[in-house]
Design a protein around this motif. Structure first.
Motif, PDB file in Angstrom:
ATOM      1  N   ARG A 159       9.815 -26.382  -1.978  1.00  0.00           N
ATOM      2  CA  ARG A 159       8.525 -26.471  -1.278  1.00  0.00           C
ATOM      3  C   ARG A 159       8.689 -26.002   0.162  1.00  0.00           C
ATOM      4  N   GLY A 160       9.778 -26.399   0.816  1.00  0.00           N
ATOM      5  CA  GLY A 160      10.047 -25.987   2.195  1.00  0.00           C
ATOM      6  C   GLY A 160      10.288 -24.490   2.303  1.00  0.00           C
ATOM      7  N   PHE A 161      11.024 -23.925   1.347  1.00  0.00           N
ATOM      8  CA  PHE A 161      11.273 -22.480   1.333  1.00  0.00           C
ATOM      9  C   PHE A 161       9.941 -21.728   1.212  1.00  0.00           C
ATOM     10  N   ALA A 162       9.110 -22.163   0.281  1.00  0.00           N
ATOM     11  CA  ALA A 162       7.813 -21.510   0.087  1.00  0.00           C
ATOM     12  C   ALA A 162       6.947 -21.638   1.336  1.00  0.00           C
ATOM     13  N   ALA A 163       6.968 -22.802   1.966  1.00  0.00           N
ATOM     14  CA  ALA A 163       6.172 -23.024   3.178  1.00  0.00           C
ATOM     15  C   ALA A 163       6.662 -22.148   4.328  1.00  0.00           C
ATOM     16  N   LYS A 164       7.969 -21.944   4.416  1.00  0.00           N
ATOM     17  CA  LYS A 164       8.527 -21.128   5.491  1.00  0.00           C
ATOM     18  C   LYS A 164       8.135 -19.661   5.338  1.00  0.00           C
ATOM     19  N   TYR A 165       8.152 -19.155   4.110  1.00  0.00           N
ATOM     20  CA  TYR A 165       7.928 -17.723   3.896  1.00  0.00           C
ATOM     21  C   TYR A 165       6.494 -17.353   3.521  1.00  0.00           C
ATOM     22  N   ALA A 166       5.639 -18.323   3.210  1.00  0.00           N
ATOM     23  CA  ALA A 166       4.231 -18.009   2.896  1.00  0.00           C
ATOM     24  C   ALA A 166       3.544 -17.292   4.067  1.00  0.00           C
ATOM     25  N   PRO A 167       3.699 -17.758   5.318  1.00  0.00           N
ATOM     26  CA  PRO A 167       3.059 -17.042   6.436  1.00  0.00           C
ATOM     27  C   PRO A 167       3.643 -15.640   6.657  1.00  0.00           C
ATOM     28  N   VAL A 168       4.917 -15.470   6.365  1.00  0.00           N
ATOM     29  CA  VAL A 168       5.553 -14.158   6.504  1.00  0.00           C
ATOM     30  C   VAL A 168       4.933 -13.186   5.497  1.00  0.00           C
ATOM     31  N   LEU A 169       4.758 -13.649   4.267  1.00  0.00           N
ATOM     32  CA  LEU A 169       4.155 -12.796   3.238  1.00  0.00           C
ATOM     33  C   LEU A 169       2.699 -12.488   3.564  1.00  0.00           C
ATOM     34  N   LYS A 170       2.002 -13.456   4.142  1.00  0.00           N
ATOM     35  CA  LYS A 170       0.610 -13.220   4.553  1.00  0.00           C
ATOM     36  C   LYS A 170       0.577 -12.159   5.656  1.00  0.00           C
ATOM     37  N   GLU A 171       1.522 -12.222   6.571  1.00  0.00           N
ATOM     38  CA  GLU A 171       1.621 -11.215   7.634  1.00  0.00           C
ATOM     39  C   GLU A 171       1.909  -9.832   7.033  1.00  0.00           C
ATOM     40  N   HIS A 172       2.816  -9.791   6.045  1.00  0.00           N
ATOM     41  CA  HIS A 172       3.113  -8.524   5.365  1.00  0.00           C
ATOM     42  C   HIS A 172       1.855  -7.983   4.686  1.00  0.00           C
ATOM     43  N   LEU A 173       1.098  -8.875   4.054  1.00  0.00           N
ATOM     44  CA  LEU A 173      -0.134  -8.460   3.380  1.00  0.00           C
ATOM     45  C   LEU A 173      -1.119  -7.865   4.380  1.00  0.00           C
ATOM     46  N   ASP A 174      -1.298  -8.526   5.511  1.00  0.00           N
ATOM     47  CA  ASP A 174      -2.211  -8.012   6.541  1.00  0.00           C
ATOM     48  C   ASP A 174      -1.772  -6.630   7.023  1.00  0.00           C
ATOM     49  N   MET A 175      -0.474  -6.485   7.279  1.00  0.00           N
ATOM     50  CA  MET A 175       0.060  -5.190   7.720  1.00  0.00           C
ATOM     51  C   MET A 175      -0.157  -4.124   6.643  1.00  0.00           C
ATOM     52  N   ALA A 176       0.129  -4.492   5.401  1.00  0.00           N
ATOM     53  CA  ALA A 176      -0.001  -3.543   4.289  1.00  0.00           C
ATOM     54  C   ALA A 176      -1.456  -3.115   4.099  1.00  0.00           C
ATOM     55  N   GLU A 177      -2.380  -4.061   4.212  1.00  0.00           N
ATOM     56  CA  GLU A 177      -3.799  -3.720   4.044  1.00  0.00           C
ATOM     57  C   GLU A 177      -4.268  -2.760   5.137  1.00  0.00           C
ATOM     58  N   LYS A 178      -3.878  -3.025   6.377  1.00  0.00           N
ATOM     59  CA  LYS A 178      -4.282  -2.138   7.479  1.00  0.00           C
ATOM     60  C   LYS A 178      -3.706  -0.740   7.298  1.00  0.00           C
ATOM     61  N   LEU A 179      -2.432  -0.680   6.968  1.00  0.00           N
ATOM     62  CA  LEU A 179      -1.786   0.617   6.790  1.00  0.00           C
ATOM     63  C   LEU A 179      -2.338   1.333   5.560  1.00  0.00           C
ATOM     64  N   ASN A 180      -2.604   0.576   4.504  1.00  0.00           N
ATOM     65  CA  ASN A 180      -3.172   1.160   3.282  1.00  0.00           C
ATOM     66  C   ASN A 180      -4.530   1.797   3.581  1.00  0.00           C
ATOM     67  N   ASP A 181      -5.349   1.134   4.399  1.00  0.00           N
ATOM     68  CA  ASP A 181      -6.657   1.693   4.763  1.00  0.00           C
ATOM     69  C   ASP A 181      -6.490   3.039   5.489  1.00  0.00           C
ATOM     70  N   GLN A 182      -5.476   3.129   6.333  1.00  0.00           N
ATOM     71  CA  GLN A 182      -5.230   4.390   7.067  1.00  0.00           C
ATOM     72  C   GLN A 182      -4.715   5.478   6.116  1.00  0.00           C
ATOM     73  N   ILE A 183      -3.825   5.103   5.226  1.00  0.00           N
ATOM     74  CA  ILE A 183      -3.180   6.057   4.317  1.00  0.00           C
ATOM     75  C   ILE A 183      -4.181   6.593   3.282  1.00  0.00           C
ATOM     76  N   GLU A 184      -5.111   5.770   2.862  1.00  0.00           N
ATOM     77  CA  GLU A 184      -6.104   6.213   1.882  1.00  0.00           C
ATOM     78  C   GLU A 184      -6.909   7.409   2.371  1.00  0.00           C
ATOM     79  N   GLU A 185      -7.008   7.563   3.686  1.00  0.00           N
ATOM     80  CA  GLU A 185      -7.773   8.656   4.280  1.00  0.00           C
ATOM     81  C   GLU A 185      -7.036   9.993   4.209  1.00  0.00           C
ATOM     82  N   LEU A 186      -5.733   9.955   3.946  1.00  0.00           N
ATOM     83  CA  LEU A 186      -4.947  11.186   3.923  1.00  0.00           C
ATOM     84  C   LEU A 186      -5.311  12.060   2.717  1.00  0.00           C
ATOM     85  N   PRO A 187      -5.149  13.385   2.867  1.00  0.00           N
ATOM     86  CA  PRO A 187      -5.463  14.275   1.743  1.00  0.00           C
ATOM     87  C   PRO A 187      -4.489  14.116   0.578  1.00  0.00           C
TER      88      PRO A 187
END
Length: 187
Positions: A159-187
């Protein structure tokens, strides 16, 4: 540790290459849990640990691939970030699994290998787009799972391991979504 030795020896046998490492780790953990008459919640904990290890290995391998194949510098940087952060989490998970006598997959499972092979076959902006789409999908699933297990895991350390890394994965998701939005625009 005594439980790990037979598993390591089995992993080195010639026909172990035919088995899916993730399925084999799940099987070994279920067998041990069954032998010890452990609860369903502990089975879920073990399944979570195996899946987290498998997904973490895939993130590292795909991050390395992105560093080699991505055409967009931001995608290369994202890949490097995934290698660094998921390697750290994977090492923490290996230590936790060792303390809990849980077996982790030694390599990518069949499903993860298919994802890797699919992306490895791509080039140019098509690689960038598919890699980032995969990162969004994988991190959504993983962030949800870690969030759930940070509250529901039977074992306090898991439970502690999951709690420690859940915010990290959420941060990765936010970064991935922003970058994905930019990349989708590429030809």
């Amino acid at each position: 540790m005594p439980l790990l030795l037979p598993v390591l020896l089995a992993a080195c046998s010639p026909d172990s290459s035919k088995k899916d490492p993730v399925a084999e780790a799940q099987f070994q953990n279920e067998k041990r849990i069954g032998d010890e008459n452990v609860t369903e919640k502990q089975e879920r904990d073990a399944e979570f640990v195996v899946n987290a290890a498998s997904d973490g290995m895939l993130e590292v391998e795909l991050g390395k691939l992105a560093q080699q194949k991505a055409t967009n510098p931001a995608v290369k940087t994202f890949g490097q970030h995934m290698v660094e952060q998921h390697s750290e989490a994977n090492n923490a998970l290996k230590a936790l699994a060792g303390r809990k006598s849980l077996v982790l997959p030694a390599s990518l499972g069949q499903e993860q290998q298919e994802t890797y092979s699919k992306l490895a076959a791509l080039t140019g902006t098509e690689f960038d787009k598919q890699y980032m789409a995969s990162m969004v999908k994988d991190h959504k699933r993983d962030a949800d799972e870690f969030e759930d297990m940070s509250e529901d895991a039977y074992d306090g350390d898991i439970r502690g391991f999951a709690a420690k890394y859940a915010p990290v994965l959420k941060e990765h998701l936010d970064m991935a979504e922003k970058l994905n939005d930019q990349i989708e625009e590429l030809p």
